[in-house]
Every structure is written in structure tokens, then in C-alpha cells.
Design an enzyme around this catalytic site. Structure first.
Site: not given
Lengths: 952, 256
Positions: A225, A288, A309-310, A443, A471, A513, A515, A740
Site C-alpha cells: 500500500h 478504499h 486530505r491528499d 476507520q 496527511d 490510522e 482519521q 496514480g
């Protein structure tokens, strides 16, 4: 004292929740009859009196007109109700945002309270033997909720465990291979033997064993990931050595194109391109998938929250202006009894993921403007959820840096047990056990927390209060801090991280993780200003440590060292993955065509397929107008319900420069020929943008590869083919990839059998529109106008919807002619710019017949057309092929009769044919090569068919 | 009078403040956006403005019900200041979540002697985003100056106006029902989709007895430009978005 405040719909109000559950139970094959009544409520613990709580219940917590309430000590039996009493509430430790809000407000109003939890209460009448199934399938999500049948058996809310520090080291230096693998598996590290041995060798060399925290950090950073080790690894492809697939295909194409409008590609959290003199635009799309398979609502909710958040963490922070979403699921009418164990029903998944995206996007105030739904049985156990976000960034803010001495500051949500092991979980295959094991990896989102973080970030950015931002995504702090400090070093005191509750170990804090968290590099002199800004916006900000020029990642917990790793080992130390790939067989064969005089039933069947059918049920749940930027909506036409090709927004208020957003995806082609599939979906994404008026010379695209287990050589081979297609198309179309993501191992193991998804490549596109007043939509505009088909039709029925509705396989997958697309799209752009196009629609699933039907049902007019002049290859000169072939690079254009000559001049060098004209009578009539009618139906009938499947 | 100053009051979760400020600016006001915390700290800040807007969004996450927490905060610290603001001629506009806040705070319908009224779950039980046709009733509130129908988008899950029939009739007779969802023939309707949420009497917007406080579920700030309209590619862009009139009417009333 623990009180239960139960709030129900007023007696003269419908109980919508109860009715919905009863209906969904039937949908899921649980035959009733069911009667369900539903109540929301709160468990309230503290010293507040009945009188005080009754006052706030009446005034604040319940609606004074629409609801009634009762307040009882928890555990009291309700008096007069029949049936089974069921309570559902969040598991201890799970985020419960509404309860937190209630606690804050009631405490501020002077009530003495310790804790609040939300609770849902149901009274169920129905077949007794099905009630436990109904509870587990519909009422309770095992990942995050618990349920109790009957009166509540407690009088205090449970609290989490407490935590006592003890440093854990793992003696790996002496382990043999089998034990190393066992440790990797039992610790949910998902590291390969080669990776475990590399770690073992490193620690043997430095003469000590690793701590659990060090091992976890390595596992997170080295996960598929986070590091994309397959796509970046070495591949032996049919004897040819590929050192780094991504670098040699997709990155390389972008680099070779060397376009001056690209600002930052494949570097940051999102790809950045220039938009105008003042702003740049960035775009990122994420998947996701695994979390959404387990908890559709939570998975999609945090999927969108995460991708938002990206852009926020790109450059010095972009403002998100719109979202996209694409869902791949199995047929929503899939037989309930055929579901594998612990796999959620596709309808429940689809309803859950739509609600998840809806609630995050709407709440953050970011319109969701484009998307797609793909339905295929291959997604039964592995639904795919893609979410994308586009952001606006002032020019000159696209790069960032970190300096020694900068404070490591976390802002936003608190850290909890939610999302432990997400990065490693998402990199592996699902099994029936996943639903049980992975509770902690799902999450919980809270969009308002993130909206507050956004409010702070944009102000702090404009005041220059930080030097870098990223993030907290997969891997939590470990990834965020690890990446920001990769070229420097970082020192973090983990006990400073604000926690949702006690009981987290130092390692859990590090890899959680949870959020809505961002990490900033803040020059020490700006820390107090940043902290004050955060306080004024009610956002929590914490100084976790500092970036240091040591090349090491040093973590402490209350001063005790718990990890001390070299950044080099972390980021460069992973042994390369070497995989073997074989060229997949291309499945292609001619299909015999039926003797048929009337294709109307075929068209009607295709209009009712899930992929083609109206998505209004989804679109209308999304606030797609927020921020007042929208120029072309997702739904267009006479009654604002036709399927637009792309949406257009204006990123800058007061400027008519626009951005068209579209996508392309087709797993049916992927099964047959991954190279052709990738070409087709790139062409489709570009075509959709061009159809509304985007400049084909200013389209940027993103890839999201979702594949099965790439340790199988033929699966990896199909990925290689798709990547090669991406390279070839990007170069031919001069359409650069700017960002990507890949999600591999989308498989489900069940009774020893592995069920893999079809090769799925989502291409997302954003195309720039010089002047949005020139934009066109796909709905027919005026009777008497002429209709043209642009582009060549081939015999491309492989993977087509026509074969799908006939339940047949075979055919040739559509192939993109690399030379044909660019001049054709330039001509369409020129025609739209010249104001000659009244409507324009792309041909995709279902081919020409479906495109014409869609234009008619969107515009409320009919068409009278002939197939005679459709430009086609010899082998395509058959009515069925001309109607339903899915050849790429084709569009239909409507123009006024007086503009026909001018339009023909623009189209002089490309294949174009006159179809016929728009009619006032709302009927679709198509004449075949033999001049007789081969298809004829009233538009209203076609529209009703098209709207029926998803009229939920 | 000089350019009116418009305060856009945002809370955690408010999200339509930027385009609302833009609408006020285009309408000729001087807009400023403040976090509710700044006004709660110093209620006299309200004295600097002639217009107060509570924009759309999900204030405090809609936790406990749409607008509930924001309304509780306002009443807790600003109740007197808001009354003063209205009494000295100030105009208050609540859009979508802002309308929910004004109703929850008791500022709308704001008539003593009538029963409770609320904005509750849409009849269809889910969030709905679509365009509506609305009939304004001029003469009662400075926000609405003519009866030409206006097209505006709605986007909400809790927008159904619900009260007892007697209260609805009282409000209608008092002229406080100033904006209704209408069908193609221009009549107020209860039927979906022209009425997107099932509001009683087709109520889309209300004013208080003075007319100075106006709340509506649709979003006028999302139709301030001709290209905002969903059908501009069919009929050609007009000259301005319908929603801008609401802002301009208020500015002109204050300048008069």
C-alpha cells in the site's frame, strides 16, 4: 447514574428507519412479514438529575414537533411493546462524534456528566428464527458496533483498558525462516521472507533485536500500500527484464512529453498542473476497497475523507473544490443464498458506500460531481471504491521543504485504536475471517473535524506558518513523519499525542490510522501563532517533536527510546521484489450475428443494465452544487435527468475558465485483453472531457490499477500489458499521467478457492475549458437539427453490453487507433469553440443505439436516423454491429441545419457520417442498411426502462 | 446610506460562507466572515453590521439535529444582541442550515401565540439535491421585492417544514409564508419533486412578523450567475442568476 434517553418519531409521523429496515430485510432474502420500530437515543452517565436531563431532552435533544422521547434509568424494561427489543451502540473506543458533541454542549450548559454514548433501539416483530440474522446483517456492523437483546444489562458505560508501559523487543536474530514467516503472519506484518531476512540481517549487524514499534514501522513503510513494491519492483516479463514498471511506462511517458503546463507530477500527495496565471490545480484518486468490503459505509466514508486530505497535503495545501467517486460491485439483485460466508450483499454494499461518500462530501461542503457504477459478478467479495478530490492551489505554493529544528506538529482528530494495521491489511487478500479479524482496521470518519482542519490549514498556509504539510493516511504518524523526515531525520515523543481514550501502547499511537489528522513542519518561531490559530478554530494542535539532521527516526515514550531506525533502512532498505510475468492470452473470436429485424428489445435490455441505467438515485444524494462553481452538472437536459458525459466547474470565482471532470473504466474488456482495455478507458475518459468542450491539449489523467494477486505470473502479465498501454496512449494523445495509485491482491479466498476481480483500471481525467460559455451538453436541443456520427465503427462486440444482455461471450475487444483520436478530438474542440455544436455525446457501453436513446431521453425529443452513412470497416457493415459495437473514439454531434457546411469543413479530414435529424415527436427511429426500420420506440418508454433499475 | 456591511457568521462545519460572501459582494454589500467564536466572545461586534447571514453547511456536524447546537450557542450568549440587532433595523438571513438555526433558535417564525414549528426529515427520508421553482411573495420582507418565480437549488436532508395546521394558517394569514415551492403552473405544491421535501403548504421560506428575519431552505447564493442554471445550454444564459435578486433587494432596502 446511567440514563437512557430514547427518542422516537412522533405518533403521527412515519417511522422511516423502521420501515426501511423491514424493507431491506425482505431485499436480503429474510422473508417476513416484519414490523420494526426504531428509536435513536443517548446513554448519559453522570450526576445530572432526571429533571435537568428532561429539560435538555425537550429543548435540545429531541425535535419538539417531529419526535417524542422518554428518559429512564438504563436497563428499565419498556412497558407495553411487543416483539424483540434490540439495542445497538458503538463498541468501546469507537469514535462517537454525536455523543462527543452532546457531552460538550451539555457540559457547557452546566450539567455534571462523565460520558455519553449514542444508542439505537429497535422493537422487532417477525419470524423469531431470523431475528439474529436480521440483527447481524442489517442492524449491527460487527466491525464497530455491538448489540444487546432485551433490557440493557449494565448501569455504567464501559471504559477502555488502561495501558502500562513495557518495552517489547522481538528476538528475531535467532529465528529460522519458518519462525520469521510465522512472526510476520501472526503480527499482521504481511512482510515476505526476503523482507524479514533483510530486517534480521540489519539487526544482527547492529547487535540488538528490534522493538515491536520498529518492526511495525518497517512493515507499514514497506507495505504494498505504501511502497507499491510490485509496480516499482523488478519484473521478468517473457524474458524481458523490467526494472521498475511504473518508471518505465507511465512516469516515462509523462517525462518524455515534457509539457510546460505540468507543475508537480508523481511527487506529492496529488499531481499538480497549471490552470491560469493565479492558480494550479491538483487531483488525486484513491481506493478504499478492503475497508469497504467489511464496512461499506465507514470504508467509503473514510475513503473520501482520506483522499480529500491528499490535496490538503499537496504543496503547501490546496483547497478541495470537487470530488469524484466510482463504485464496482456485484449485481445488486444477486441471489442472497449464493453469497459466500461473511460476504456482504452487493445491494447493501452499494447503499452503504453511496451513503458513506454522501455524508463525508456533503458535510465537508465539497461537491461530488462525477462518477460511475460498474456491476460485475467478479466484484462479489471485493467491491471497489474509488474516491477522488480536485484542489486549487495558489501558484508558487506547489513545493515544500523541511528544515532541521522544525517542529513536528499534528493537527486535527485525536488518535485512537481505529485503523490499526490498515496499510498492511489493505495489501493482502480477504478471507471469511477478515470480517472478524479486521474490526480495528476499519476507520471511523468525522467530516466536521476535517472541515475545521481545512479552515485552519488554508489560513495558516496564507500566513506562512508552516514549511511543509502532509496527511496522516495509511500507516498514520509512521508514514507521515517517516516520509516528511526521509531526507533528514525525526525525533518524536509519542506520549504527547492526544488520545481519544487511555489504553493505547506506544506502537498503537504510532501506527493508528485515526482519521482527520495532518502533520505540519512548523518553524519554531511560528508555533505559538499556529497554536493560537488552531485554538480560535477549535482545532487541537500538538507539538510531537522535531525534525533533526541525524538521518534517524527516533521515537520515545515518556523519554524511553522505543524505536531508533535509520531513515536509509526505512526508505531504501527494502529488498527489491522480483516477480515473473507472462503475457496473458488475448481472448478474441468472431461472434455469429442473429438474423433479426427488430433490435428494440436489445436496446431496452441494455438501457436496463446497471452500468448504463440512470444513476440519479446516487447523484441526487450528493450535494453537487456546493461552492457555486458548477457550470455543467452530472445530470443534464430538459428535466435535468440525462446522463452527462463530464461535469464542468469553475475553479476561480469570477473567471469563466473551467475544468471538465470525467472518467473511463471497463472491466469486461479487461478480462479479454488488458492492453486494449487500458487504451479504451483512457480514450473514454478523454472523449468524455472533449464532449463537453475541454481542450484536448490540456487534459491530465490519473491511473488507479485494481488487480488480483500479482504473484501469479499471468495476473502480473496483464498488469504489465495495461501499463504498456498507458504509456502508448499517453504518448500518442499527448495526455500526461500526473498521479496514480494501485491496489493489488483484490482476491477473496474461500474454501481453498481464490476469487479475483477482473483487471480494473480507472482513468480519471480533468480537462481545461478555455471559456465555459462554449460548453455543450448531451441532450437533444431542437427538432430539425442534424445529427452526425464522428469516428469509425469497427466490429467491436467483445465485452460489449449487447453480448452481455444476450448472455454470450466472444467477440473482438474494441481497439483504439492511436493515430485517429488526436485529430478527431481536436476537430470536436474546434467545432465546439466555433459554436457549431448544439449537443454532443460520446458512444460507449451499448454503442450508437444507446447513445442516441440517451440524447433523446435527456432532451425530450425524438430522432429519425439511418445507419447507411455510418463510417465503418467492411466487417462492421451489419445492422447489429453498427447499432451496438463499442468501438472507441466516436461521438454524436447535433448541429443546426444552417451550420452543416461549416461543420463539415471542420470535420473534412476525419471519418464522419450523417445520421439523420432531431424530431419533435419523441420517438427513437433507426433505419438499417436495408433502409427498413430496425429499431423504434417511444422516448418515454426508453426513459422509463433506463430509470427503473436504480429507482430505489 | 453607505454600503451596508454584511456579516457572515460561520461555525465549525459551516461550508457555504465563501459563496455567500461573494453573493453579498455582487449585490453591493461589504461582506465579512467571522467565526461564531469571535462574536460569542464579544457580542457587541454585531453592532458593526446591518446584515447578518447564517450560511449553509453542517454546523457542528448536524449532531443532535440540524442547527440545534448552533442555535443553542446563539441563544446561550447572543439572545439579547440578536434582538437588539433586529430592533435597530438589521436584516437577518438564514440559508439552509442557517434557516434551521433560526427556527431552532426561535427567531423564526418568531410569533408569540403560535405552536411549535420545525424543519425535519424530508418525506423521502434522504438527502436530496435538485433545482426547485419558487414563488416569492413580495411586500412583507425586504428580501423579496417582486413575485416573479425564481429557480434555486436545494440540497438538504432535513428541510420539511412541519407544524400544526392552525399554526400554518396563522402564518399564511400573517403573510409570513413568503417563499413556496410551486409546480409548473405556479401553484404551491406538496408533491415531489416540485416540492423536494414534503413541506406543509409548500413552505420553502419564512419571515418573522417584522419581515427583517428571513430564512429559506434553497440556496440563492448558488444561482448568482447565469451559468449556474441547469438549463442554460438549452435556452442560452440569461443576464444574471435568480438568487442574486434576494441579496440585492436587501441591500437596496437598507440603502433606501
Amino acid at each position: 447514574m446511567l440514563w437512557h434517553l430514547s427518542i422516537s418519531p412522533h405518533l403521527h409521523q412515519p417511522d422511516r428507519v423502521g420501515a426501511r429496515i423491514a424493507a431491506e430485510a425482505i431485499d436480503l432474502g429474510l422473508n417476513g412479514p416484519w414490523t420494526v420500530s426504531a428509536a435513536r437515543g443517548f446513554l448519559i452517565q453522570g450526576q445530572a438529575t432526571h429533571e435537568q436531563l428532561a429539560e435538555v431532552a425537550a429543548r435540545l435533544l429531541a425535535d419538539p414537533v417531529a419526535e417524542i422521547w422518554s428518559l429512564q434509568p438504563a436497563g428499565s424494561s419498556p412497558a407495553t411493546l411487543s416483539g424483540t427489543l434490540v439495542h445497538v451502540f458503538p463498541k468501546t473506543g469507537v469514535t462517537d462524534a454525536e455523543a462527543e458533541t452532546a457531552l460538550t454542549l451539555l457540559t457547557d450548559l452546566g450539567l455534571k456528566l462523565d460520558a455519553i454514548r449514542t444508542i439505537k433501539t429497535y422493537q422487532i416483530d417477525g419470524p423469531a428464527h431470523l431475528i439474529s440474522t436480521l440483527i447481524s446483517r442489517l442492524l449491527r456492523n460487527d466491525a464497530v458496533e455491538q448489540s444487546i437483546i432485551g433490557p440493557l444489562p449494565f448501569d455504567r458505560l464501559a471504559t477502555g483498558k488502561s495501558y502500562t508501559f513495557s518495552l517489547i523487543t522481538l528476538p528475531i536474530r535467532t529465528l529460522d525462516d519458518a519462525s520469521l514467516l510465522h512472526l510476520s503472519k501472526s503480527g499482521h506484518l504481511h512482510l515476505s521472507l526476503a523482507e524479514m531476512k533483510t530486517i534480521q540481517a540489519h539487526f544482527s549487524e547492529i547487535g540488538r533485536d528490534p522493538t515491536d514499534c520498529e518492526l511495525e514501522t518497517l512493515a507499514q513503510t514497506w507495505s504494498e500500500h505504501c511502497s507499491h513494491k510490485t509496480l516499482r519492483g523488478k519484473i521478468d516479463y517473457e524474458g524481458e527484464q523490467i526494472d521498475n514498471l511504473l518508471k518505465q511506462t507511465i512516469f516515462k511517458a509523462t517525462k518524455d512529453l515534457n509539457l510546460d503546463w505540468l507543475v508537480s507530477v508523481f511527487e506529492d500527495n496529488a499531481g499538480v498542473v497549471r490552470f491560469d496565471d493565479e492558480v494550479d490545480i491538483c487531483f488525486k484518486v484513491e481506493t478504499h476497497n478492503h475497508p469497504s468490503a467489511i464496512d461499506p459505509y465507514g470504508g467509503a466514508n473514510t475513503g473520501l475523507g482520506g483522499v480529500i486530505r491528499d490535496p490538503m497535503g499537496t504543496g503547501l495545501g490546496a483547497k478541495p473544490i470537487c470530488n469524484t467517486d466510482v463504485f464496482c460491485v456485484a449485481p445488486p439483485d444477486y441471489p442472497f443464498e449464493a453469497l459466500p460466508e461473511n460476504v456482504l450483499h452487493p445491494k447493501r454494499i452499494l447503499q452503504g458506500v453511496v451513503a458513506g461518500v454522501r455524508d463525508y462530501g456533503n458535510r465537508m461542503g465539497i461537491p461530488t460531481i462525477n462518477g460511475a457504477l460498474v456491476v460485475d459478478p467478479g466484484y462479489l467479495a471485493n467491491p471497489l471504491v474509488f474516491c477522488g478530490t480536485i484542489g486549487v492551489l495558489p501558484r508558487g505554493m506547489s513545493s515544500k521543504s523541511v528544515a532541521p529544528g522544525d517542529r513536528i506538529v499534528a493537527i486535527g482528530g485525536r488518535t485512537g485504536l481505529d485503523g490499526i494495521h490498515g496499510a498492511t491489511f489493505s495489501s493482502t487478500e480477504l478471507t471469511a475471517q477478515s470480517q472478524i479479524d479486521s474490526g480495528a482496521s476499519v476507520q471511523i470518519g468525522n467530516a466536521i473535524t476535517q472541515k475545521k482542519v481545512l479552515d485552519v490549514v488554508l489560513q495558516a498556509r496564507d500566513r506562512g506558518l508552516y514549511r511543509s504539510i502532509t496527511d496522516c493516511g495509511a500507516g498514520g504518524f509512521s508514514s507521515a513523519v517517516g516520509e516528511m523526515g526521509a531526507n533528514l531525520g525525526a525525533s518524536v515523543e509519542l506520549s504527547r499525542a492526544p488520545l481519544k481514550y487511555d489504553g493505547l501502547s506506544y506502537t498503537e499511537i504510532w501506527i493508528s490510522e485515526a482519521q482527520e489528522r495532518m502533520v505540519l513542519a512548523v518553524p519554531p518561531q511560528h508555533w505559538s501563532a499556529l497554536k493560537a490559530l488552531c485554538e480560535s478554530e477549535q482545532v487541537e494542535a500538538t507539538d510531537l517533536g522535531e525534525f533533526v539532521d541525524t538521518g534517524r527516526l527516533h521515537l520515545t515514550y515518556h523519554g524511553e527510546t522505543v524505536a531508533d531506525l535509520s531513515m536509509h533502512l526505512l526508505h531504501e532498505g527494502r529488498p527489491p521484489v522480483v516477480r515473473k510475468a507472462t503475457r496473458p492470452p488475448i481472448l478474441a473470436s468472431a461472434v455469429p450475428l442473429p438474423e433479426c429485424q427488430d433490435y428494440t428489445p436489445d436496446l431496452k435490455a441494455i438501457l436496463q443494465t446497471w452500468d448504463v441505467a440512470s444513476k440519479e438515485w446516487i447523484v441526487r444524494q450528493y450535494d453537487h452544487e456546493n461552492q457555486a462553481r458548477s457550470v455543467i452538472k452530472a445530470l443534464v437536459g430538459n428535466e435535468s435527468d440525462g446522463p452527462g458525459d463530464a461535469s464542468v466547474v469553475r475553479p476561480v470565482y469570477g473567471s469563466n475558465r473551467g475544468l471538465a471532470v470525467s472518467c473511463g473504466i471497463n472491466p469486461r474488456y479487461g478480462r479479454l485483453d488488458p492492453y486494449a482495455m487500458a487504451c479504451c478507458v483512457i480514450d473514454e475518459a478523454v472523449r468524455n472531457c472533449v464532449a463537453v468542450g475541454a481542450d484536448p491539449g490540456r487534459i491530465a489523467i490519473l491511473d488507479n490499477f485494481c488487480w488480483g494477486n500479482c504473484e501469479r505470473p499471468e495476473t502480473l502479465g496483464s498488469l504489465v500489458e495495461a501499463a504498456l498501454a498507458c504509456r502508448d496512449m499517453a504518448l500518442a494523445y499527448k495526455t500526461p499521467f500526473i498521479s496514480g495509485k494501485d491496489s493489488l491482491n483484490n482476491e477473496y479466498t474461500h474454501e481453498g478457492q481464490s476469487l479475483a476481480i477482473p483487471p480494473t483500471l480507472l482513468i480519471s481525467a480533468m480537462g481545461q475549458v478555455p471559456d465555459v460559455t462554449k460548453c455543450v451538453t448531451m441532450d437533444l436541443k431542437e427538432p430539425g437539427n442534424l445529427l452526425w456520427i464522428v469516428g469509425q465503427t469497427g466490429n467491436h462486440l467483445g465485452g460489449s453490453h449487447w453480448l452481455l444482455v444476450h448472455g454470450r461471450s466472444g467477440g473482438f475487444v474494441p481497439e483504439v487507433d492511436l493515430e485517429a483520436g488526436p485529430p478527431l478530438y481536436r476537430a470536436i474542440f474546434a467545432a465546439i469553440q466555433a459554436g457549431l455544436v448544439r449537443s454532443c455525446h460520446d458512444l460507449s457501453e451499448g454503442g450508437l443505439a444507446v447513445a442516441l436513446a440517451e440524447m433523446a431521453l435527456a432532451g425530450g425529443f425524438g430522432v429519425d436516423v439511418s445507419l447507411r452513412d455510418v463510417p465503418c470497416a467492411d466487417e462492421a457493415a451489419e445492422d447489429a454491429v453498427l447499432l451496438f459495437s463499442e468501438s472507441p473514439t466516436r461521438l454524436i454531434v447535433e448541429c443546426k441545419p444552417e451550420n452543416a457546411n461549416e461543420l463539415a469543413a471542420i470535420f473534412a479530414e476525419i471519418p464522419v457520417g450523417r445520421l439523420g435529424e432531431v424530431t419533435a415527436e419523441p420517438r427513437v427511429t433507426i433505419r438499417g442498411l436495408g433502409k427498413s426500420e430496425v429499431l423504434s420506440a417511444p422516448v418515454a418508454e426508453l426513459k422509463a426502462d433506463w430509470q427503473r433499475p436504480l429507482k430505489w | 446610506m453607505a454600503t451596508p456591511r454584511a456579516l457572515i457568521l460561520r461555525a465549525p462545519g459551516t461550508n457555504s460562507d465563501e459563496e455567500t460572501a461573494l453573493a453579498w459582494q455582487l449585490a453591493g454589500a461589504d461582506p465579512e466572515t467571522l467565526h461564531v467564536g469571535r462574536v460569542l466572545e464579544l457580542p457587541s461586534r454585531l453592532d458593526d453590521y446591518q446584515i447578518l447571514t447564517i450560511p449553509g453547511g453542517f454546523s457542528y456536524g448536524d449532531d443532535l439535529g440540524a442547527g440545534v447546537v448552533f442555535a443553542a450557542r446563539l441563544n446561550q450568549a447572543l439572545g439579547d444582541a440578536l434582538t437588539r440587532f433586529r430592533d435597530r433595523g438589521g436584516l437577518i438571513l438564514g440559508i439552509c442550515n442557517g434557516f434551521q438555526v433560526l427556527v431552532r433558535a426561535g427567531l423564526l417564525p418568531g410569533r408569540s401565540g403560535v405552536g411549535n414549528a420545525t424543519l425535519t426529515n424530508n418525506d423521502r427520508g434522504r438527502y436530496e439535491s435538485r433545482w426547485s421553482r419558487l414563488a416569492p411573495k413580495p411586500g412583507r420582507t425586504p428580501f423579496l421585492a417582486d413575485d416573479t418565480p425564481i429557480d434555486l437549488p436545494v440540497a438538504h436532508g432535513e428541510g420539511k417544514f412541519l407544524t400544526d395546521p392552525q399554526t400554518l394558517q396563522t402564518l399564511q394569514e400573517a403573510g409570513q409564508v413568503v417563499l413556496t415551492y410551486v409546480d409548473e403552473s405556479g401553484h404551491p405544491t406538496d408533491a415531489f419533486p416540485a416540492n423536494p421535501n414534503g413541506s406543509m403548504g409548500g413552505v420553502a421560506g419564512l419571515c418573522d412578523p417584522t419581515g427583517q428575519i428571513f430564512g429559506l431552505m434553497p440556496h440563492p447564493e448558488r444561482n448568482i450567475d447565469p451559468l449556474h442554471h441547469p438549463k442554460w445550454t438549452r435556452r442560452g444564459p440569461g443576464t444574471e442568476g435568480d438568487g442574486l435578486r434576494i441579496f440585492r433587494n436587501a441591500v437596496e432596502a437598507l440603502k433606501a
